[in-house]
Design a protein around this motif. Structure first.
Motif, PDB file in Angstrom:
ATOM      1  N   LYS A 138      -6.995  -0.894  -0.649  1.00  0.00           N
ATOM      2  CA  LYS A 138      -5.761  -0.674   0.090  1.00  0.00           C
ATOM      3  C   LYS A 138      -6.059   0.351   1.169  1.00  0.00           C
ATOM      4  CE  LYS A 138      -0.859   0.500  -0.444  1.00  0.00           C
ATOM      5  NZ  LYS A 138       0.193   0.937  -1.403  1.00  0.00           N
ATOM      6  N   ASP A 139      -6.013  -0.091   2.435  1.00  0.00           N
ATOM      7  CA  ASP A 139      -6.370   0.766   3.568  1.00  0.00           C
ATOM      8  C   ASP A 139      -7.777   1.348   3.377  1.00  0.00           C
ATOM      9  OD1 ASP A 139      -3.858   0.341   4.709  1.00  0.00           O
ATOM     10  OD2 ASP A 139      -2.977   2.016   3.610  1.00  0.00           O
ATOM     11  N   ARG A 179      -8.347  -2.826  -6.435  1.00  0.00           N
ATOM     12  CA  ARG A 179      -8.371  -3.537  -5.157  1.00  0.00           C
ATOM     13  C   ARG A 179      -8.458  -2.526  -4.027  1.00  0.00           C
ATOM     14  NH1 ARG A 179      -3.056  -3.629  -2.911  1.00  0.00           N
ATOM     15  NH2 ARG A 179      -1.524  -2.649  -4.299  1.00  0.00           N
TER      16      ARG A 179
END
Length: 258
Positions: free
Chosen positions: A246-247, A244
């Motif tokens: 993230k940031d 996924r």
């Protein structure tokens, strides 16, 4: 039937709408030597991914002078590395004129969301007390749009094959072999080894995820952010993971720790 009549009844071609996945190159400035050296580095990281791909040059973040924007040179450099520039996205009128002269298609700039108007110190609105309206449960449920149906694939996705779910999730109940490509507007689930390329959230869905029983992928991409196999081996390699964003960074997490 006469030959002329036969030609009238059978059309030479048909035009149909199609959705394809394209790679965008965000150009900040153009200096031929630096451009080719950077391109070589990218290709060395994932040679199979870049071979014969169509490329869109995005000018939305271009900061160099228009006089240095030589599309004929840029196209020639890309062709030497088996990359095909097909269009430009964004740019001002002069830049788009140069692209048109180089026989490139013109795509509109990415739509930007308008910021909400700032609140002003206006007089407070008078309080209103609307009468409650009773709505049947059936009406409430029918007002919600139905989720897009997932595409389910039960056979192995073999090298050279491409499987695409243009609206929802893609669920594959078999391995994805090296050289295969799977794409989805939503999430991708692979109940087996993922050895090819997986591109989730291809329309920009940053919350999309990729799930697999064994991470052995050549490339994984979510909403345009990607990692190649060399980077993926740093975490979760040959394990059951989910990937996924993230940031704006692609991260892999073991499925038994989610």
């Amino acid at each position: 039937m006469p030959e002329a009549d036969a030609m009238q009844t059978s059309q030479c071609f048909q035009l149909k709408g199609a959705t394809v996945s394209l790679t965008a190159l965000e150009l900040h400035f153009f200096e031929p030597a630096a451009f080719e050296e950077t391109l070589r580095d990218k290709i060395r990281q994932a040679p199979g991914f870049f071979r014969d791909i169509p490329l869109v040059v995005s000018l939305e973040k271009y900061e160099g002078p228009t006089t240095e924007l030589d599309f004929f040179q840029l196209i020639g450099i890309c062709r030497r590395h088996n990359i095909h520039v097909v269009a430009v996205r964004g740019g001002d009128d002069d830049q788009r004129r140069l692209a048109r002269n180089a026989a490139l298609a013109l795509l509109p700039a990415t739509a930007q969301r308008e910021a909400p108007a700032p609140k002003t110190e206006a007089e407070p609105e008078p309080e209103t007390h609307p009468e409650p309206v009773q709505t049947p449960d059936v009406a409430l449920s029918s007002s919600n749009p139905a989720p897009a149906a997932a595409r389910i694939v039960t056979q192995p996705v073999r090298s050279g094959q491409q499987v695409y779910a243009p609206e929802g999730d893609l669920i594959i109940l078999a391995p994805v072999q090296a050289g295969a490509e799977v794409l989805a507007a939503g999430n991708i689930h692979v109940y087996g080894p993922l050895r090819g390329r997986a591109l989730a959230g291809v329309h920009g869905m940053a919350d999309a995820r990729v799930f697999c029983q064994s991470l052995e992928a050549e490339l994984v991409s979510i909403a345009g952010h990607y990692k190649i196999s060399e980077d993926l081996q740093e975490q979760g390699w040959k394990k059951a993971v989910q990937l996924r964003l993230k940031d704006d960074l692609l991260v892999a997490t073991p499925l038994d720790k989610t």
